[in-house]
Structure formats: C-alpha cells, structure tokens
Design an enzyme around this catalytic site. Structure first.
Site, PDB file in Angstrom:
ATOM      1  N   ARG A 258     -59.633   0.163  71.523  1.00 23.33           N
ATOM      2  CA  ARG A 258     -60.108   0.802  70.086  1.00 23.33           C
ATOM      3  C   ARG A 258     -61.595   0.517  70.033  1.00 23.33           C
ATOM      4  O   ARG A 258     -62.339   1.160  69.400  1.00 23.33           O
ATOM      5  CB  ARG A 258     -59.368  -0.055  69.035  1.00 23.33           C
ATOM      6  CG  ARG A 258     -58.028   0.331  68.869  1.00 23.33           C
ATOM      7  CD  ARG A 258     -57.252  -0.167  67.521  1.00 23.33           C
ATOM      8  NE  ARG A 258     -57.030  -1.434  67.502  1.00 23.33           N
ATOM      9  CZ  ARG A 258     -57.343  -2.187  66.592  1.00 23.33           C
ATOM     10  NH1 ARG A 258     -57.588  -1.828  65.598  1.00 23.33           N
ATOM     11  NH2 ARG A 258     -56.976  -3.515  66.754  1.00 23.33           N
TER      12      ARG A 258
ATOM     13  N   ASP B  41     -51.130  -4.538  69.116  1.00 22.31           N
ATOM     14  CA  ASP B  41     -51.646  -5.037  67.949  1.00 22.31           C
ATOM     15  C   ASP B  41     -50.836  -4.275  66.830  1.00 22.31           C
ATOM     16  O   ASP B  41     -50.148  -3.384  66.941  1.00 22.31           O
ATOM     17  CB  ASP B  41     -53.149  -4.586  67.488  1.00 22.31           C
ATOM     18  CG  ASP B  41     -53.785  -5.604  68.821  1.00 22.31           C
ATOM     19  OD1 ASP B  41     -53.512  -6.846  69.161  1.00 22.31           O
ATOM     20  OD2 ASP B  41     -55.242  -5.144  69.039  1.00 22.31           O
TER      21      ASP B  41
ATOM     22  N   ARG C  23     -49.233  -6.597  75.134  1.00 20.58           N
ATOM     23  CA  ARG C  23     -49.029  -6.951  73.713  1.00 20.58           C
ATOM     24  C   ARG C  23     -49.880  -5.819  72.750  1.00 20.58           C
ATOM     25  O   ARG C  23     -51.199  -6.127  72.931  1.00 20.58           O
ATOM     26  CB  ARG C  23     -49.696  -8.427  73.482  1.00 20.58           C
ATOM     27  CG  ARG C  23     -48.709  -9.520  73.959  1.00 20.58           C
ATOM     28  CD  ARG C  23     -49.127 -10.751  73.524  1.00 20.58           C
ATOM     29  NE  ARG C  23     -48.104 -12.057  73.807  1.00 20.58           N
ATOM     30  CZ  ARG C  23     -48.176 -13.074  73.123  1.00 20.58           C
ATOM     31  NH1 ARG C  23     -49.609 -13.348  72.255  1.00 20.58           N
ATOM     32  NH2 ARG C  23     -47.368 -14.077  73.158  1.00 20.58           N
TER      33      ARG C  23
END
Length: 287
Positions: free
Chosen positions: A219, A62, A60
């Site tokens: 990230r 972002d 998934r």
C-alpha cells in the site's frame, strides 16, 4: 500440531479466498473477527480436535485486505484426517472442501485442500507473492458492485507515468522507506515486478510481485506512485524515497480495501525444503 505425535501427523495445504471487508485482518486477535480465527475454528470443528489447530499462512493480510490466492498449512492428526469423509467414499481432500465451506461464513471460501508434499511450508517455501491494487479515477463510472475492492481517486491519473515510476523500484533493495519497521525484522526484499495498466472498464490496476513483503509495503508502494500519476511529483520521486531508506510522510499508505493477495507461487516439490531454509535466513543487502 493437533495433539498427536509427529509420527501420527501429516501436513495439509489449504487454498482459500476471502472478502476482507469485515475482518480485522488475518491474524487472530482477542475480541475481533479475523480470517485466522474463523478458519481455525472451522478446521478444529471438522476434525473434532480437543485443541485449536495451528495454522501457518503464506501472507498475513491487514484489516480490510482481500485474498483470492491465500495459502495455509496445518499439521493434522492422521487418524482425524482419515475420518473427515465419514461414511462417504470420497477422499479426505474432497470431503474437507465441502465440510469447511459448510462451516465457514460466506466471506471465506476454501478452494482446495490437499496433503502437502514433503518440505512444504506455506510461508517460507514461497518464492513470490502477487498482489493487485485497484483504483478508479472516474467515480461516476465505478461499478457499485466493486466498491468493496476498488479505491476511488478524485483526481485523474496518468497510468503510463505511474507505470514508468513503478519500474524504477524493481530489484533487491532495502524497502525501509515503504515498511512499518518491526524490531529484529529485515526490510530487504526483492521486488520482482511492479506495473500499472488501465483495464477495459477504466479501472487502474497495479500488480506487485516480490519474494516477500514487509508490513504495509504494498500500500505504501502504491502511495508513492499515485502522486506521480496526479502530476504532483516527478517520475523520479519514488526512487528517491527508496534511496533515502526512511519513511517519508509524503508517502501515503493507501486504503486497505483496494488490495488483494492474488497468488502465492512455490517451487517444484523437490526444492520446497531448500527454499524454506533459505527464506528463514536473514536477508542481507549486498554492499
């Protein structure tokens, strides 16, 4: 499934790529444009299904995150699947690629569609996922055509010390310090590879591979080594953050647009079902 019984269904694998700039991430959300929403609508239209087709995704992404190697599976009505070519003599797999790309917006491209082997699960059968993060530390040299997938740093970065710091995070660990905690979800992961290099065009490329990732983990891992590259933190700092097992406000979650899901890797067909079963089990960090 798409309204048929298990006996009349088959599982199909879809490989796709997308520019995540104008999407609110992968997952469908009311009132928002998402990759899942667009692809679900396209598959449902192609099959002329009465109900939306359910998709299972490998990772998934972002809002703003891109993908070149995303993988999805769907359980489809076998008769509807066989009818995809219409009057054409092409196999359903080839016809589906053409038809889906004709329905989808230009920022999503279906690369390949094929019937999945027995035991395949796009999410749980994967053995590793590879992401790429791009940073330009010389704004004047940035190719303007890459501004949607490259983050600009105003400070010069030492790629060698970033690479050394990244390698200290490898292995089976509790990555709670780099994840947004979700109730009931483990933060134990195996970081298989994390390295940094400077490309021929001067851009810094960070490549991260793991069996799976927590929410915002990639990230945050990038955000942990950038201060090292800037000379604001020592090379040991990311490993110290990892060992603390709690979010450190000094670790920035880097902008989404520099990140791309590049590849999802699966085991040989005969190992798919076993891998899926293993991945469904809760990961427990050995003492």
């Amino acid at each position: 499934m798409s309204g048929s019984s298990a006996a009349a269904s088959l599982r199909v694998r879809v490989d796709l790529a997308y520019d995540g700039t104008d999407f609110s991430g992968w997952a469908a959300q009311p009132g928002r444009r998402t990759v899942e929403g667009e692809l679900t609508a396209a598959v449902t239209t192609m099959l002329r299904a009465a109900e939306p087709v359910k998709l299972t995704v490998a990772g998934r992404t972002d809002a703003g995150v891109h993908a070149r190697g995303q993988v999805v599976h769907a359980d489809l009505d076998a008769a509807a699947w066989a009818a995809v070519p219409g009057r054409s003599d092409r196999p359903p797999e080839a016809a589906a690629v053409t038809r889906l790309n004709g329905i989808l917006p230009p920022d999503i491209v279906v690369r390949r569609v094929r019937q999945a082997p027995e035991g395949f699960d796009a999410r749980f059968s994967a053995v590793r996922r590879r992401y790429l993060y791009r940073i330009c530390d010389d704004p004047a040299s940035l190719d303007p055509l890459r501004r949607r997938d490259t983050v600009v740093s105003r400070n010069a970065l030492d790629v060698e010390v970033m690479d050394a710091a990244a390698r200290t995070l490898l292995g089976l660990n509790d990555f709670a310090a780099f994840c947004k905690k979700r109730e009931g979800a483990t933060t134990v992961r195996t970081l298989l590879s994390y390295r940094w290099a400077r490309l021929d065009d001067g851009t810094l490329a960070g490549t991260v591979e793991a069996d799976a990732f927590c929410h915002s983990m990639v990230r945050a891992l990038v955000g942990a080594v950038v201060p090292v590259g800037e000379g604001r933190r020592p090379a040991e700092w990311p490993a110290q953050v990892l060992a603390a097992r709690r979010r450190d406000p000094a670790v920035s979650v880097m902008p989404a647009h520099g990140l791309s899901l590049e590849e999802v890797v699966y085991p040989p067909d005969e190992e798919l079902a076993a891998r899926a079963e293993q991945a469904r089990s809760v990961r427990v960090l050995s003492e």
